[in-house]
Scaffold this motif. Structure first.
Motif, PDB file in Angstrom:
ATOM      1  N   ASP A  54       0.822  -1.210   0.000  1.00  0.00           N
ATOM      2  CA  ASP A  54       0.000   0.000   0.000  1.00  0.00           C
ATOM      3  C   ASP A  54       0.855   1.259   0.000  1.00  0.00           C
ATOM      4  O   ASP A  54       0.517   2.240  -0.663  1.00  0.00           O
ATOM      5  CB  ASP A  54      -0.947   0.018   1.200  1.00  0.00           C
ATOM      6  CG  ASP A  54      -2.114  -0.938   1.031  1.00  0.00           C
ATOM      7  OD1 ASP A  54      -2.279  -1.496  -0.077  1.00  0.00           O
ATOM      8  OD2 ASP A  54      -2.860  -1.123   2.003  1.00  0.00           O
ATOM      9  N   ARG A  55       1.959   1.252   0.727  1.00  0.00           N
ATOM     10  CA  ARG A  55       2.830   2.433   0.778  1.00  0.00           C
ATOM     11  C   ARG A  55       3.417   2.749  -0.593  1.00  0.00           C
ATOM     12  O   ARG A  55       3.733   3.903  -0.884  1.00  0.00           O
ATOM     13  CB  ARG A  55       3.945   2.238   1.797  1.00  0.00           C
ATOM     14  CG  ARG A  55       3.497   2.416   3.234  1.00  0.00           C
ATOM     15  CD  ARG A  55       4.685   2.555   4.180  1.00  0.00           C
ATOM     16  NE  ARG A  55       5.651   1.469   4.062  1.00  0.00           N
ATOM     17  CZ  ARG A  55       5.609   0.339   4.765  1.00  0.00           C
ATOM     18  NH1 ARG A  55       4.652   0.147   5.645  1.00  0.00           N
ATOM     19  NH2 ARG A  55       6.521  -0.591   4.591  1.00  0.00           N
ATOM     20  N   ALA A  56       3.562   1.739  -1.442  1.00  0.00           N
ATOM     21  CA  ALA A  56       4.135   1.949  -2.773  1.00  0.00           C
ATOM     22  C   ALA A  56       3.126   2.520  -3.763  1.00  0.00           C
ATOM     23  O   ALA A  56       3.515   2.970  -4.841  1.00  0.00           O
ATOM     24  CB  ALA A  56       4.700   0.629  -3.306  1.00  0.00           C
ATOM     25  N   TRP A  62      -4.399   3.880  -6.532  1.00  0.00           N
ATOM     26  CA  TRP A  62      -5.592   3.676  -5.708  1.00  0.00           C
ATOM     27  C   TRP A  62      -6.851   3.885  -6.546  1.00  0.00           C
ATOM     28  O   TRP A  62      -7.802   3.108  -6.466  1.00  0.00           O
ATOM     29  CB  TRP A  62      -5.595   4.638  -4.518  1.00  0.00           C
ATOM     30  CG  TRP A  62      -4.618   4.272  -3.457  1.00  0.00           C
ATOM     31  CD1 TRP A  62      -3.435   4.906  -3.168  1.00  0.00           C
ATOM     32  CD2 TRP A  62      -4.728   3.203  -2.519  1.00  0.00           C
ATOM     33  NE1 TRP A  62      -2.819   4.280  -2.110  1.00  0.00           N
ATOM     34  CE2 TRP A  62      -3.589   3.238  -1.694  1.00  0.00           C
ATOM     35  CE3 TRP A  62      -5.682   2.207  -2.298  1.00  0.00           C
ATOM     36  CZ2 TRP A  62      -3.380   2.326  -0.663  1.00  0.00           C
ATOM     37  CZ3 TRP A  62      -5.472   1.306  -1.268  1.00  0.00           C
ATOM     38  CH2 TRP A  62      -4.330   1.364  -0.467  1.00  0.00           C
ATOM     39  N   PHE A  63      -6.842   4.950  -7.353  1.00  0.00           N
ATOM     40  CA  PHE A  63      -7.997   5.248  -8.186  1.00  0.00           C
ATOM     41  C   PHE A  63      -8.327   4.072  -9.110  1.00  0.00           C
ATOM     42  O   PHE A  63      -9.475   3.643  -9.202  1.00  0.00           O
ATOM     43  CB  PHE A  63      -7.721   6.510  -9.022  1.00  0.00           C
ATOM     44  CG  PHE A  63      -8.759   6.774 -10.070  1.00  0.00           C
ATOM     45  CD1 PHE A  63      -9.955   7.390  -9.747  1.00  0.00           C
ATOM     46  CD2 PHE A  63      -8.540   6.390 -11.381  1.00  0.00           C
ATOM     47  CE1 PHE A  63     -10.920   7.621 -10.714  1.00  0.00           C
ATOM     48  CE2 PHE A  63      -9.499   6.618 -12.359  1.00  0.00           C
ATOM     49  CZ  PHE A  63     -10.689   7.232 -12.020  1.00  0.00           C
ATOM     50  N   TRP A  64      -7.322   3.531  -9.779  1.00  0.00           N
ATOM     51  CA  TRP A  64      -7.555   2.438 -10.717  1.00  0.00           C
ATOM     52  C   TRP A  64      -7.959   1.152 -10.005  1.00  0.00           C
ATOM     53  O   TRP A  64      -8.776   0.388 -10.522  1.00  0.00           O
ATOM     54  CB  TRP A  64      -6.349   2.215 -11.625  1.00  0.00           C
ATOM     55  CG  TRP A  64      -6.215   3.344 -12.613  1.00  0.00           C
ATOM     56  CD1 TRP A  64      -5.249   4.297 -12.644  1.00  0.00           C
ATOM     57  CD2 TRP A  64      -7.130   3.662 -13.670  1.00  0.00           C
ATOM     58  NE1 TRP A  64      -5.497   5.190 -13.663  1.00  0.00           N
ATOM     59  CE2 TRP A  64      -6.646   4.826 -14.312  1.00  0.00           C
ATOM     60  CE3 TRP A  64      -8.302   3.085 -14.142  1.00  0.00           C
ATOM     61  CZ2 TRP A  64      -7.282   5.409 -15.397  1.00  0.00           C
ATOM     62  CZ3 TRP A  64      -8.944   3.671 -15.231  1.00  0.00           C
ATOM     63  CH2 TRP A  64      -8.436   4.812 -15.839  1.00  0.00           C
ATOM     64  N   ALA A  93     -14.996  -0.721  -1.404  1.00  0.00           N
ATOM     65  CA  ALA A  93     -15.051   0.154  -0.233  1.00  0.00           C
ATOM     66  C   ALA A  93     -13.868  -0.124   0.702  1.00  0.00           C
ATOM     67  O   ALA A  93     -13.325   0.809   1.312  1.00  0.00           O
ATOM     68  CB  ALA A  93     -16.376  -0.026   0.501  1.00  0.00           C
ATOM     69  N   GLY A  94     -13.463  -1.387   0.812  1.00  0.00           N
ATOM     70  CA  GLY A  94     -12.282  -1.711   1.609  1.00  0.00           C
ATOM     71  C   GLY A  94     -11.032  -1.056   1.044  1.00  0.00           C
ATOM     72  O   GLY A  94     -10.180  -0.569   1.790  1.00  0.00           O
ATOM     73  N   ALA A  95     -10.918  -1.030  -0.276  1.00  0.00           N
ATOM     74  CA  ALA A  95      -9.787  -0.350  -0.909  1.00  0.00           C
ATOM     75  C   ALA A  95      -9.840   1.148  -0.618  1.00  0.00           C
ATOM     76  O   ALA A  95      -8.809   1.772  -0.344  1.00  0.00           O
ATOM     77  CB  ALA A  95      -9.774  -0.620  -2.414  1.00  0.00           C
ATOM     78  N   LEU A  96     -11.034   1.732  -0.659  1.00  0.00           N
ATOM     79  CA  LEU A  96     -11.170   3.149  -0.302  1.00  0.00           C
ATOM     80  C   LEU A  96     -10.778   3.388   1.157  1.00  0.00           C
ATOM     81  O   LEU A  96     -10.140   4.398   1.488  1.00  0.00           O
ATOM     82  CB  LEU A  96     -12.602   3.628  -0.547  1.00  0.00           C
ATOM     83  CG  LEU A  96     -12.948   3.934  -2.000  1.00  0.00           C
ATOM     84  CD1 LEU A  96     -14.450   4.138  -2.147  1.00  0.00           C
ATOM     85  CD2 LEU A  96     -12.194   5.160  -2.483  1.00  0.00           C
ATOM     86  N   TYR A  97     -11.167   2.486   2.021  1.00  0.00           N
ATOM     87  CA  TYR A  97     -10.796   2.561   3.439  1.00  0.00           C
ATOM     88  C   TYR A  97      -9.269   2.602   3.576  1.00  0.00           C
ATOM     89  O   TYR A  97      -8.709   3.431   4.299  1.00  0.00           O
ATOM     90  CB  TYR A  97     -11.380   1.345   4.144  1.00  0.00           C
ATOM     91  CG  TYR A  97     -11.168   1.252   5.635  1.00  0.00           C
ATOM     92  CD1 TYR A  97     -12.223   1.494   6.508  1.00  0.00           C
ATOM     93  CD2 TYR A  97      -9.953   0.877   6.173  1.00  0.00           C
ATOM     94  CE1 TYR A  97     -12.059   1.372   7.884  1.00  0.00           C
ATOM     95  CE2 TYR A  97      -9.779   0.754   7.533  1.00  0.00           C
ATOM     96  CZ  TYR A  97     -10.831   1.008   8.390  1.00  0.00           C
ATOM     97  OH  TYR A  97     -10.653   0.883   9.740  1.00  0.00           O
ATOM     98  N   TRP A  99      -7.104   3.371   1.200  1.00  0.00           N
ATOM     99  CA  TRP A  99      -6.596   4.594   0.563  1.00  0.00           C
ATOM    100  C   TRP A  99      -6.693   5.738   1.567  1.00  0.00           C
ATOM    101  O   TRP A  99      -5.745   6.520   1.723  1.00  0.00           O
ATOM    102  CB  TRP A  99      -7.384   4.879  -0.711  1.00  0.00           C
ATOM    103  CG  TRP A  99      -6.896   6.022  -1.535  1.00  0.00           C
ATOM    104  CD1 TRP A  99      -5.777   6.790  -1.334  1.00  0.00           C
ATOM    105  CD2 TRP A  99      -7.491   6.533  -2.717  1.00  0.00           C
ATOM    106  NE1 TRP A  99      -5.652   7.743  -2.324  1.00  0.00           N
ATOM    107  CE2 TRP A  99      -6.707   7.599  -3.186  1.00  0.00           C
ATOM    108  CE3 TRP A  99      -8.630   6.182  -3.435  1.00  0.00           C
ATOM    109  CZ2 TRP A  99      -7.019   8.324  -4.329  1.00  0.00           C
ATOM    110  CZ3 TRP A  99      -8.940   6.898  -4.577  1.00  0.00           C
ATOM    111  CH2 TRP A  99      -8.139   7.964  -5.027  1.00  0.00           C
ATOM    112  N   HIS A 100      -7.820   5.834   2.233  1.00  0.00           N
ATOM    113  CA  HIS A 100      -8.012   6.859   3.261  1.00  0.00           C
ATOM    114  C   HIS A 100      -6.921   6.752   4.321  1.00  0.00           C
ATOM    115  O   HIS A 100      -6.309   7.753   4.721  1.00  0.00           O
ATOM    116  CB  HIS A 100      -9.408   6.687   3.884  1.00  0.00           C
ATOM    117  CG  HIS A 100      -9.705   7.635   4.981  1.00  0.00           C
ATOM    118  ND1 HIS A 100      -9.453   7.360   6.296  1.00  0.00           N
ATOM    119  CD2 HIS A 100     -10.247   8.871   4.946  1.00  0.00           C
ATOM    120  CE1 HIS A 100      -9.828   8.375   7.037  1.00  0.00           C
ATOM    121  NE2 HIS A 100     -10.314   9.314   6.250  1.00  0.00           N
TER     122      HIS A 100
END
Length: 104
Positions: A54-56, A62-64, A93-97, A99-100
């Motif tokens: 995730d840090r990379a 994240w958008f894609w 939604a988990g990916a958005l979480y 990303w947040h």
């Protein structure tokens, strides 16, 4: 080879049982309780891919990712696969979480 005392053995068995219970909870898709499901999915994603992954990611990554998962939800819904559509909504939604969390 070291032998375990009965109490040590029982403690290890109890710990392994609890580990398996928690892994099953985190890795089993939750389809009905949305907020709970999103939190569980976000934890699952971090466990599966790791924090370094995730840090990379850049914002466009994240958008894609979110778009890809939302697209999977769309295709499942069009195919009348309700459970898959719900699962992919939750995974998006988990990916958005996550990303947040990465933005913070």
């Amino acid at each position: 080879m070291k032998m375990l005392a009965e109490a040590e053995y029982e403690a290890l068995v109890a710990a392994a049982t609890e580990r398996d219970r928690l892994k099953a909870l985190v890795n089993e898709p939750e389809l009905d309780a949305f907020l709970r499901a999103v939190h569980i999915e976000a934890v699952h994603q971090v466990e599966r891919w790791g924090t370094a992954h995730d840090r990379a990611k850049r914002p466009a990554d994240w958008f894609w990712l979110v778009g890809y998962l939302a697209g999977k939800a769309l295709h499942a819904a069009v195919a009348s696969n309700r459970d898959k559509a719900l699962h992919h909504c939750i995974s998006a939604a988990g990916a958005l979480y996550n990303w947040h969390a990465a933005i913070k």
